[in-house]
Enzyme design. Structure first.
Site, PDB file in Angstrom:
ATOM      1  N   HIS A 167       1.025  -1.050  -0.119  1.00  0.00           N
ATOM      2  CA  HIS A 167      -0.019  -0.021   0.031  1.00  0.00           C
ATOM      3  C   HIS A 167       0.705   1.436   0.013  1.00  0.00           C
ATOM      4  O   HIS A 167       0.443   2.359  -0.688  1.00  0.00           O
ATOM      5  CB  HIS A 167      -0.933   0.022   1.240  1.00  0.00           C
ATOM      6  CG  HIS A 167      -1.908  -1.129   1.253  1.00  0.00           C
ATOM      7  ND1 HIS A 167      -3.438  -0.667   1.242  1.00  0.00           N
ATOM      8  CD2 HIS A 167      -1.872  -2.445   1.077  1.00  0.00           C
ATOM      9  CE1 HIS A 167      -3.835  -1.917   1.152  1.00  0.00           C
ATOM     10  NE2 HIS A 167      -2.927  -3.171   1.039  1.00  0.00           N
ATOM     11  N   ASP A 180      -5.710   5.934   1.470  1.00  0.00           N
ATOM     12  CA  ASP A 180      -6.040   4.896   1.171  1.00  0.00           C
ATOM     13  C   ASP A 180      -7.284   4.465   2.071  1.00  0.00           C
ATOM     14  O   ASP A 180      -7.441   4.868   3.212  1.00  0.00           O
ATOM     15  CB  ASP A 180      -4.940   3.733   1.989  1.00  0.00           C
ATOM     16  CG  ASP A 180      -4.927   2.053   1.605  1.00  0.00           C
ATOM     17  OD1 ASP A 180      -6.153   1.569   1.741  1.00  0.00           O
ATOM     18  OD2 ASP A 180      -3.885   1.731   1.295  1.00  0.00           O
TER      19      ASP A 180
END
Length: 452
Positions: free
Chosen positions: A27, A132
């Site tokens: 991520h 995110d």
């Protein structure tokens, strides 16, 4: 996607992007690569994370120097130290030391504006918080900040998200999503969904040609802006290449199988031995990244703590034909090398996108989360891979004979030739998307955040 470089114009100079990643490797690097893309479009980008994860992301940035991008800066957040999280369900094949670090990121939105966003809002006409979705509190914080608005950037495939949400009619052949995730995962995700109502839309590192049917099933505005990849090598990397690249230079073209399972999954000792035996029996050249899964702080990992589960004298027997890497490997360089012909992968979405962009077919070995859906996409829908295992097969253990059979199928069979041809066609589609559908989607997003 690599956008056309543009200088700062009147509208974009009034916008700042606050990038908030989730603190695990797949991520971190996904959002850092997108941060670079936006900075090269002329936007000021502030990447906000802890000191530990800033160093992790920047040290592992492949092909570019994050500190050399004029419009990109870093802001350090006081996040808790990331320690090992929940273990996998017993029926899943691996037990990574760290899983998604939910405990390192608060799940409840703050009751006041984010100080960083508020500070940026005083100096810019608009703050675009790109986060995110696992850090959905950033969206809630943006809603409490003047001149700020939130957008998600998902690091999973649209196909994988559709599966995890239970919306994928064409994915019914996959096991239930409850079998693909860790203990406590669903509950943790549920707690973080509510703040996502503040998002204006979600960006995806994908493109219409491969995931259009799944993007249409999503219950929110979606921009497919991929592939977002770093492609220009650093000068110092050209001068001091990793040893595995030097080894690849000596191999025949389109002959080597690259083997890697990402950063958060570890195979058991018996599984490592079975994989080694299968690779040896296949007779195919291979480059295998065999390392422990990341711990909470990768900078504190002991590199001398190597996996010790290979069969006796294995490396001696495969010397010259096999090369084992026990540290961080330059995956894009490996996939882009002329000697690389296949990729035995866990099917994390970053790995899938990199393989698609490089035209390298995949032998799929999914483990959890969106990986089973990605494997299905690669093998059953796109036709650019063969399955080593399915998540719903037995107890999940893959015997050596299954590894050997899959490797031979991918690397030395008529089926392998067919999937290689499809992989090359998909590579062309990915590169066309850069100047086509993905370029249009990115410009749509830029126009929205740069509006008067």
């Amino acid at each position: 996607m690599q956008p056309t470089k543009k200088g700062l114009d009147g509208r974009r100079s009034r916008v700042v992007v606050l990038m908030v990643p989730f603190p695990i490797q797949g991520h971190l690097n996904a959002l850092l690569n997108f941060a670079r893309s936006l900075a090269e479009c002329g936007l000021r980008v502030v990447f906000a994370c802890s000191d530990t994860h800033m160093r992790q992301a920047t040290q592992r940035a492949e092909g570019w120097d994050p500190f050399a991008i004029a419009n990109l800066s870093f802001h350090l957040l006081p996040l808790p130290h990331l320690t090992p999280g929940p273990r996998l369900r017993p029926q899943l094949p691996s037990a990574p030391p760290v899983y998604l670090g939910f405990h390192a990121v608060p799940s409840r939105p703050p009751g006041r504006p984010c100080p960083l966003a508020r500070s940026l809002a005083r100096n810019y006409g608009r703050v675009a918080v790109v986060h995110d979705p696992l850090v959905s509190i950033a969206a809630a914080a943006a809603s409490r900040t003047p001149n700020a608005e939130a957008y998600g950037y998902r690091c999973v495939s649209a196909c994988g998200l559709v599966h995890l949400l239970g919306h994928g009619e064409s994915l019914r052949v996959l096991p239930p999503s409850s079998l693909c995730v860790y203990e406590g995962f669903a509950a943790s995700i549920a707690r973080r969904q509510q703040p996502l109502k503040f998002d204006q839309g979600i960006l995806y590192n994908t493109f219409e040609a491969i995931e259009g049917q799944f993007l249409q099933q999503l219950p929110h505005k979606a921009w497919a802006v991929g592939p977002i990849l770093p492609l220009s090598p650093r000068p110092q990397e050209q001068e001091r290449q990793h040893g595995c690249i030097q080894w690849l230079d000596k191999q025949a073209e389109e002959s080597v199988l690259y083997v890697s399972f990402g950063t958060i999954s570890s195979l058991s000792a018996p599984q490592v031995r079975a994989l080694a035996e299968g690779l040896e029996a296949s007779g195919q050249p291979f480059l295998w990244v065999l390392r422990h899964a990341d711990k909470g702080d990768i900078l504190a990992m002991d590199d001398s703590e190597e996996p010790r589960s290979l069969p006796d004298c294995f490396e001696e027997r495969v010397k010259g034909r096999g090369f084992i890497v026990r540290d961080w490997a330059p995956q894009l360089q490996i996939l882009g090398h002329s000697s690389t012909a296949g990729f035995l992968s866990h099917c994390g979405w970053n790995s899938c996108m990199e393989s698609i962009f490089m035209g390298v077919p995949i032998a799929t070995w999914p483990m959890h989360s969106d990986q089973p859906a990605n494997s299905h996409l690669v093998t059953k829908i796109l036709g650019m891979g063969v399955a080593v295992r399915e998540l719903n097969e037995g107890d999940g253990f893959v015997i050596a004979e299954a590894v050997e059979r899959a490797v031979r199928s991918l690397m030395a069979s008529e089926e392998g030739s067919e999937v290689r041809e499809k992989a090359l066609r998909l590579r062309d589609s990915a590169r066309q998307a850069e100047g086509g559908t993905s370029h249009t989607a990115l410009n749509s997003f830029l126009a929205l955040i740069s509006r008067p």
